[in-house]
Write a protein that holds these residues in place. Structure first.
Motif, mmCIF file in Angstrom:
data_model
loop_
_atom_site.group_PDB
_atom_site.id
_atom_site.type_symbol
_atom_site.label_atom_id
_atom_site.label_comp_id
_atom_site.label_asym_id
_atom_site.label_seq_id
_atom_site.Cartn_x
_atom_site.Cartn_y
_atom_site.Cartn_z
ATOM 1 N N UNK A 113 0.818 -1.212 0.000
ATOM 2 C CA UNK A 113 0.000 0.000 0.000
ATOM 3 C C UNK A 113 0.846 1.253 0.000
ATOM 4 N N UNK A 114 1.951 1.230 0.754
ATOM 5 C CA UNK A 114 2.849 2.391 0.793
ATOM 6 C C UNK A 114 3.510 2.620 -0.558
ATOM 7 N N UNK A 115 4.013 1.564 -1.159
ATOM 8 C CA UNK A 115 4.718 1.680 -2.442
ATOM 9 C C UNK A 115 3.768 2.142 -3.548
ATOM 10 N N UNK A 178 -0.484 10.340 0.184
ATOM 11 C CA UNK A 178 -0.905 9.207 -0.643
ATOM 12 C C UNK A 178 -0.588 7.880 0.035
ATOM 13 N N UNK A 179 0.556 7.823 0.708
ATOM 14 C CA UNK A 179 0.913 6.609 1.443
ATOM 15 C C UNK A 179 -0.110 6.356 2.550
ATOM 16 N N UNK A 180 -0.433 7.428 3.298
ATOM 17 C CA UNK A 180 -1.417 7.298 4.376
ATOM 18 C C UNK A 180 -2.787 6.928 3.810
ATOM 19 N N UNK A 181 -3.174 7.581 2.692
ATOM 20 C CA UNK A 181 -4.466 7.306 2.065
ATOM 21 C C UNK A 181 -4.545 5.860 1.604
ATOM 22 N N UNK A 223 -9.851 10.194 9.134
ATOM 23 C CA UNK A 223 -9.159 10.531 10.367
ATOM 24 C C UNK A 223 -7.651 10.575 10.169
ATOM 25 N N UNK A 224 -7.140 9.647 9.400
ATOM 26 C CA UNK A 224 -5.687 9.523 9.240
ATOM 27 C C UNK A 224 -5.079 10.558 8.297
#
Length: 300
Positions: A113-115, A178-181, A223-224
């Motif tokens: 998800x992060x990548x 975008x990483x958090x999303x 929230x994040x």
């Protein structure tokens, strides 16, 4: 993973994710305009009376007419086609690849998800910068407005007047967002769907299951992402000031927001973002699932 995703090609996964993202933004774009306008209000201690979502909506309609709620729509469509298409499609591709012969764990899904989120942010950043500017343009004094006609006009004028690097302004907060999303939205969606199915809360991977997982995902993601989201918005919208730029980096944005507006201003625009996220996530994910299911039946 999406039901039937393993049966379709990687190109179909990317195109399905792009189409789903565009469908989602067409449904919910006015709420995005409200969120962006709320996030740039109150900069550097500037006071204003309108503070609620409804008041912002009335202000925009009064000033620009009803179509003011659709300022920058072409940029949003371009952004979603590139950004959501890449981050959601690439997440599906990578999870499918690494789960072919192995059980893929939660930490591996977070890493994927992060990548995929970071790559999606880089690909979709130029139209994102233009979207931010177009959506809040009418808040500026008349002589300072950019007045981009559409996303392509924005590309051309930024490239000619400010240089190509301006199209990548706010890259760090945008990538962080975008990483958090992607982790809070995409990973939580598929995990929520898996949880509902595994525990027998829903009987099958149908629209009810997908809708429920989308609502859970929207609550987690809203929230994040807001503290990073407001940072991205402020940096992309800033202009030059005497002695330099308005904000130096993400930390400087957070410092000035907390100093001038209070710590809860980091979640400014929460209501329109949550109200936007819920239907947009529902439309995006269900549309994506339907596209994948349709093409899997055709042999992908």
């Amino acid at each position: 993973m999406s039901d039937g995703a393993a049966k379709v090609s990687n190109v179909v996964k990317l195109l399905s994710a792009s189409a789903a993202g565009i469908c989602g933004t067409l449904v919910c774009y006015p709420l995005d305009v409200l969120r962006l306008n709320m996030q740039v209000s109150g900069e550097m201690g500037k006071k204003r009376k309108s503070v609620t979502t409804l008041e912002f909506a009335r202000e925009i309609v009064k000033r620009d007419g009803f179509l003011g709620l659709y300022q920058g729509l072409s940029a949003s469509v371009g952004r979603q086609g590139l950004y959501t298409g890449t981050r959601l499609g690439l997440y599906q591709i990578l999870t499918d690849k690494y789960s072919e012969n192995n059980t893929i764990g939660y930490l591996e899904k977070i890493l994927i998800g992060c990548v995929s989120g970071a790559i999606g942010a880089i690909v979709g950043l130029p139209p994102d910068v233009i979207l931010t500017r177009m959506a809040v343009d009418n808040r500026l004094p008349v002589n300072e407005r950019r007045n981009y006609k559409h996303v392509f006009d924005g590309f051309r004028r930024i490239y000619v007047d400010e240089g190509i690097l301006t199209l990548y302004r706010g890259a760090v907060p945008t990538i962080c967002r975008a990483v958090v999303v992607n982790v809070s939205q995409v990973v939580s969606y598929f995990e929520a769907k898996h949880f509902l199915l595994r525990n027998g809360i829903v009987s099958s991977d149908n629209s009810i299951c997908q809708l429920s997982a989308s609502l859970i995902s929207s609550a987690v993601a809203t929230t994040c992402t807001l503290p990073v989201d407001i940072t991205k918005t402020r940096i992309q919208n800033m202009g030059k000031e005497e002695g330099g730029v308005q904000y130096k980096n993400m930390v400087d944005v957070w410092y000035k927001i907390i100093r001038y507006e209070g710590i809860f201003a980091l979640w400014k625009g929460f209501t329109p973002l949550f109200v936007r996220n819920a239907p947009q996530f529902i439309v995006t994910f269900i549309t994506y699932e339907k596209f994948i299911h349709f093409f899997s039946k055709l042999g992908g």
